[in-house]
Design an enzyme around this catalytic site. Structure first.
Site, PDB file in Angstrom:
ATOM      1  N   ASP A 291       0.971  -1.207  -0.153  1.00  0.00           N
ATOM      2  CA  ASP A 291       0.003   0.048   0.180  1.00  0.00           C
ATOM      3  C   ASP A 291       0.791   1.290  -0.030  1.00  0.00           C
ATOM      4  OD1 ASP A 291       0.938  -0.840   2.689  1.00  0.00           O
ATOM      5  OD2 ASP A 291      -0.570   0.533   3.510  1.00  0.00           O
TER       6      ASP A 291
ATOM      7  N   GLU B 216       0.200  -1.258   5.817  1.00  0.00           N
ATOM      8  CA  GLU B 216       1.293  -0.845   6.582  1.00  0.00           C
ATOM      9  C   GLU B 216       1.131   0.799   6.634  1.00  0.00           C
ATOM     10  OE1 GLU B 216       5.267   0.828   7.596  1.00  0.00           O
ATOM     11  OE2 GLU B 216       4.034   1.301   6.012  1.00  0.00           O
TER      12      GLU B 216
END
Length: 434
Positions: A83, A147
């Protein structure tokens, strides 16, 4: 050494991954699955058997294991997140999700945080498959979701629900280390992360007596909150040196020929000049107010006011952090952790750190490798629940005019092609000897 195809692939993979928009806006607003499927397909082409795992539909993680030649050796975790943080296209010189390669530079969101490292991992593993290379240790590869927010759909989910996939892993390697830090005087430093400050994101709640804005009110929730926020923002935190930070200061002082005087760290940081920036954020706990939420009408005193604070604490200093917040908030403001993760500490005298150092020095002999502690955090926090010691090692050789730290979450994020080539060579060298 990694072959020419690996050098071409790392550029192509970085660009391809950037083009897959995995923007994490928080609160579950993200979909990593297309990037996870892309990474899994590249691993499968190299003969691995990746598994795709989700806690929430679309929030996909990839895990695969590459068997080593020594079954008695501890396994190594190699992980990167899929991400990225949001990017406002109007602010950029290029489309942030174009993955454009221009003048020897790959542009786009994730170019340094951290689709470049994801691409390096894929390129190295595929190079090994082509050339019959087998590492000594088992290498567990994990590409994670989430994350950039809470990690609840990513490394937290993997650590809590799929621990068996990481069996035997004692050490892990991921982002934010082994990059070129130019000090402005011709020296090149390569900091390798061997620690992280803990995450203490706080929610402050002040309660008082609601009332009319024209009346005297000594129990004004906004006033109480503002006073607490001011005390927190103006607080001078005391020095607290962890072993990693001590090692960083000692090695930096040696590079610059400065006497190591840890009784006056602020003076030492001044003497280190620009290089001191690698350390200055990690010699203390910190707490920065970031968000305020109070009231609904200008002539109404609300009964409650809320603020959020980005707090960070060093290994061994969380109790002090909590006690200080109790004192600074005072009796009229309550606080709680909005999000909390542990501080990490990794040995700088380990064989693994020595091998990372040697790998960088082989390809950047003019550089000075030093340990450092990250001011923020990574997925290593969640994987530490499994007893995995985490290091930051995503090697990049960068030109002096590229501010690596500013590119994290910044506008016009980009990475030079030559930096990616360097990263593949160094990562390959380290993993072969790890």
């Amino acid at each position: 050494m990694a072959d020419e195809r690996a050098l071409d692939e790392v550029v192509a993979f970085t660009s391809d991954l950037i083009r897959i928009d995995t923007t994490n806006r928080g609160g579950g607003d993200c979909r990593e699955r297309p990037a996870a499927e892309y990474a899994a397909a590249r691993l499968a082409e190299a003969g691995l058997e990746p598994v795709l795992l989700e806690r929430t539909p679309g929030r996909t993680n990839v895990v695969a294991r590459l068997e080593g030649s020594d079954p008695s050796a501890d396994a190594l975790l190699l992980h990167g997140h899929l991400d990225v943080v949001p990017a406002e296209a109007a602010d950029w010189s290029v489309d942030p999700f174009s993955g454009e390669v221009r003048d020897g530079v790959v542009w786009g969101r994730g170019a340094v945080d951290m689709k470049n490292m994801d691409a390096m991992i894929l390129a190295v593993v595929r190079d090994w498959a082509r050339n019959g290379v087998r590492p000594r240790r088992d290498v567990v590869i994990a590409f994670t979701a989430d994350e950039e927010d809470s990690a609840e759909d990513g490394s937290g989910f993997l650590a809590d629900r799929h621990a068996h996939l990481f069996e035997g892993c004692t050490e892990g390697v991921s982002e934010s280390g082994a990059f070129t830090f130019h000090d402005g005087d011709g020296r090149q430093l390569y900091p390798i992360a061997a620690g992280e400050r803990g995450t203490g994101w706080l929610k402050l709640t002040a309660r008082g007596r609601a009332g009319h804005g024209s009346k005297v009110n000594r129990e004004n929730a906004v006033t109480r909150l503002a006073a607490a926020v001011t005390r927190i923002g103006e607080h001078d935190w005391p020095l607290r040196l962890t072993p990693t930070v001590r090692a960083a200061l000692t090695e930096l002082a040696a590079v610059y020929g400065i006497e190591t005087d840890l009784t006056d760290v602020d003076a030492l940081l001044d003497k280190l000049g620009t290089a001191g920036k690698l350390v200055e954020a990690t010699v203390r706990n910190s707490a920065n107010p970031t968000m305020l939420d109070a009231g609904y009408k200008v002539n109404v005193i609300p009964g409650q006011a809320v603020a959020y604070v980005d707090g960070r604490f060093l290994a061994g200093a969380e109790d002090e952090f909590r006690a200080t917040l109790d004192r600074l908030t005072g009796p009229d403001v309550d606080w709680e952790f909005h999000h909390r993760e542990v501080a990490l500490q990794a040995p700088v005298d380990s064989p693994t750190f020595a091998r990372m150092r040697a790998a960088v020095e082989e390809f950047a002999p003019e550089g000075h490798v030093v340990p450092y502690c990250m001011s923020g955090g990574t997925d290593a926090k969640q994987f530490s629940r499994l007893g995995i010691t985490g290091y930051g090692f995503a090697p990049l050789k960068l030109p002096e005019d590229l501010d690596y730290q500013a590119l994290f979450h910044g506008v016009d994020e980009r990475v030079p092609v030559e930096a990616l080539h360097f990263g593949v060579r160094v990562l390959d060298r380290f993993l072969r000897t790890a």
